[in-house]
Enzyme design. Structure first.
Site, PDB file in Angstrom:
ATOM      1  N   HIS A 309       0.844  -1.191   0.000  1.00  7.85           N
ATOM      2  CA  HIS A 309       0.000   0.000   0.000  1.00  7.85           C
ATOM      3  C   HIS A 309       0.878   1.239   0.000  1.00  7.85           C
ATOM      4  O   HIS A 309       1.939   1.266   0.643  1.00  7.85           O
ATOM      5  CB  HIS A 309      -0.918   0.007   1.231  1.00  7.85           C
ATOM      6  CG  HIS A 309      -2.059   0.970   1.143  1.00  7.85           C
ATOM      7  ND1 HIS A 309      -1.927   2.308   1.428  1.00  7.85           N
ATOM      8  CD2 HIS A 309      -3.355   0.789   0.784  1.00  7.85           C
ATOM      9  CE1 HIS A 309      -3.095   2.914   1.261  1.00  7.85           C
ATOM     10  NE2 HIS A 309      -3.973   2.015   0.869  1.00  7.85           N
ATOM     11  N   ASP A 366      -7.847  -3.882  -0.678  1.00  8.87           N
ATOM     12  CA  ASP A 366      -8.397  -4.028  -2.026  1.00  8.87           C
ATOM     13  C   ASP A 366      -8.418  -5.494  -2.454  1.00  8.87           C
ATOM     14  O   ASP A 366      -9.334  -5.941  -3.142  1.00  8.87           O
ATOM     15  CB  ASP A 366      -7.579  -3.193  -3.023  1.00  8.87           C
ATOM     16  CG  ASP A 366      -7.612  -1.717  -2.701  1.00  8.87           C
ATOM     17  OD1 ASP A 366      -8.724  -1.195  -2.486  1.00  8.87           O
ATOM     18  OD2 ASP A 366      -6.555  -1.087  -2.635  1.00  8.87           O
TER      19      ASP A 366
END
Length: 431
Positions: A309, A366
C-alpha cells in the site's frame, strides 16, 4: 494546532533570512506554516501531488502509515469494524462522538426514511445507454440531486447542510442499487424500511419481483463492515477533490459528484477491480508459480495487484479485519469459483514467501474486498460504486468540516510556469 514553544523554521534565500511558525497537531508530524511565504519572499513551494503539504486542519481521520494505524475520530478502525454498525460510524464521523442510544435511534430512523428517490429521477436512469458504466450513472445522478432537493443546497445554512448530509447517506445505496439494476436490465427495487442499511442495499441489488429474496446475515455483516472500512481515509485524491470543489461554495451534491468522478480513476478507487482482473489473468491455481516468478522479475512489467500500500508501509490495518470477513463469507456461501480459489492460494503463498515478507508486500484491503464483493455476487464494474457509497459519509464529513472552518479559503494551487515567455502574434501567412 498549537505552537506552545514558539518553534520556527528558518529559510535563507540569498542574503535574506525568513522565519515561519511550526505548529503541532494532536499526533503526527509537525507542520511549517508557509501561508505567508509568497508575500514575504515572492517564491512558491513546489510539491507535485501535494505529498508534503497539509492542505487543511482536520479532526476526523488520522493515519500513521509506518505503524499501520487508522483512527476515526480517535477510535481504532478495528474496534469500530468489530463493535459498531456502519450507521454508528456515520454518526461518529459527522458529529465527532459515537451516538447515545437515543441519538442512534433518531439517526437510523432519519436515514431509513429518506432512502427513496424522487420518482422523476427514474427518467434520468432511462436516459443512459443500457451499457453505461455504473460509475458514469453515479456521477450524473448524484450531481442531479441538487435539481430535485432545492431545500438543502444553501451551504451557509447549518440546517440545510445537516439535511443534505443525511440525504446523501440515505439515498446513495438506492442510487447505487439502481445503477446496478439498470446495468443488468432488471427492474428497480424500492428500499424497505424494515431492513438495516446493508441488508436493504443487498435486497435492492439482488431481489427480483418473481421470487422472495432473503438477505444472508453473514453477507449483510460483511457488506456493513466493508462500508465501515472504506468510510474515510484522510486527505486522499477524492476527498481533496470534494474539499476543493466545496471551497468555491458549490452545493454538496455537486461536491460529492466531483468526489465520485475522482474516485473513478484506476489509480484511486479502481484498485480492487484491478485485483480481480489480475486474478482473471492468472486464471487457475496451477498458473500461480509462473506469475509469482514474473512478479519477482524486475524486467517483467507484470505486477501483483492488491499487495502492499502507498500509505501503509508495514501492514494495512483494514486488511486484517477484512481477511476474517472474506473467509467467513467464502465459508458461509460455499461458492465454487476458480478465481476465488486462485485468490486464497495466492494469499497463502504471499504470507509465507520470503520475498513478499521482506518487501512487506502483504495483501491489502483491495485484495480482500474484491474477493468478498465477487463472492457476494457483484460484477467488477460495481466495485468502485460500492467504494463511493461507503466513502460518501467521509466526503460529506470532510465537506462539513471545511465549511465550518473560519480559515477556509477557495482552493488555488500555484504552479511553476515552464512555457514560452511573451512573444509576438504571427499572421497565418507567416506561420
Amino acid at each position: 494546532m498549537s505552537n506552545k514553544d514558539n518553534k520556527t523554521a528558518k529559510l535563507s534565500i540569498g542574503e535574506k533570512n525568513y522565519e515561519f511558525p511550526i505548529y503541532e497537531g494532536t499526533v503526527g508530524p509537525d507542520v511549517i506554516d508557509i501561508s505567508s511565504l509568497y508575500a514575504q519572499t515572492d517564491n512558491f513551494t513546489y510539491d507535485p501531488g501535494f505529498t508534503s503539504t497539509a492542505s487543511c486542519e482536520s479532526k476526523i481521520t488520522y493515519i500513521d502509515g509506518d505503524a499501520g494505524i487508522l483512527l476515526y475520530r480517535g477510535y481504532p478502525i478495528a474496534d469500530l469494524a468489530e463493535n459498531a454498525s456502519f450507521l454508528e460510524v456515520c454518526f461518529l464521523l459527522l458529529n465527532g462522538e459515537l451516538p447515545t442510544e437515543d441519538e442512534k435511534g433518531e439517526f437510523e430512523h432519519a436515514i431509513t426514511y429518506h432512502t427513496m428517490l424522487h420518482d422523476q429521477m427514474i427518467t434520468l436512469f432511462n436516459g443512459f445507454r443500457r451499457d453505461a458504466h455504473p460509475m458514469a450513472i453515479m456521477v450524473g445522478v448524484v450531481g442531479a440531486l441538487s435539481a430535485f432537493y432545492h431545500d438543502s443546497t444553501d451551504v451557509t445554512d447549518a440546517k440545510q447542510r445537516l439535511i443534505a448530509s443525511r440525504r446523501l447517506i440515505a439515498k446513495m445505496p438506492t442510487i447505487a442499487a439502481m445503477a446496478y439494476k439498470y446495468s443488468v436490465g432488471q427492474p428497480f427495487v424500492q428500499p424497505r424500511n424494515d431492513l438495516d442499511y446493508a441488508s436493504n442495499f443487498l435486497h435492492m441489488c439482488f431481489s427480483v419481483p418473481s421470487e422472495d429474496y432473503v438477505v444472508n446475515p453473514i453477507a449483510a455483516e460483511a457488506m456493513d463492515r466493508i462500508f465501515t472500512l472504506h468510510a474515510d481515509h484522510e486527505q486522499n485524491a477524492s476527498t481533496s477533490t470534494v474539499r476543493l470543489a466545496g471551497s468555491s461554495g458549490a452545493n454538496p451534491f455537486a461536491c460529492i459528484a466531483a468526489g465520485i468522478a475522482c474516485l473513478w480513476g484506476p489509480a484511486h478507487g479502481g484498485a480492487n477491480e484491478a485485483c480481480l482482473k489480475m486474478l482473471t489473468e492468472i486464471g487457475t491455481v496451477d498458473q500461480i508459480p509462473e506469475y509469482i516468478a514474473r512478479a519477482k522479475d524486475k524486467s517483467d512489467p507484470f505486477r501483483l495487484m492488491g499487495f502492499g500500500h502507498r500509505v501503509y508501509k508495514n501492514f494495512d490495518p483494514r486488511a486484517t479485519i477484512m481477511q476474517e470477513t472474506t473467509h467467513a463469507v467464502l465459508k458461509e456461501l460455499n461458492i465454487e469459483d476458480p478465481l476465488l480459489d486462485v485468490a486464497v492460494e495466492l494469499e497463502r503463498i504471499a504470507r509465507e514467501d520470503e520475498y513478499f515478507i521482506e518487501k512487506k508486500l502483504y495483501p491489502n484491503i483491495d485484495f480482500y474486498s474484491g474477493i468478498t464483493l465477487r463472492a457476494l455476487g457483484f460484477p467488477t464494474s460495481m466495485f468502485t460504486v460500492l467504494f463511493a457509497l461507503a466513502r460518501t459519509v467521509g466526503w460529506i464529513s470532510q465537506w462539513n468540516e471545511m465549511i465550518e472552518d473560519p480559515k477556509q479559503k477557495i482552493g488555488r494551487p500555484r504552479q511553476t510556469y515552464t512555457g514560452h515567455t511573451e512573444r509576438p502574434f504571427k499572421n497565418i501567412s507567416e506561420r
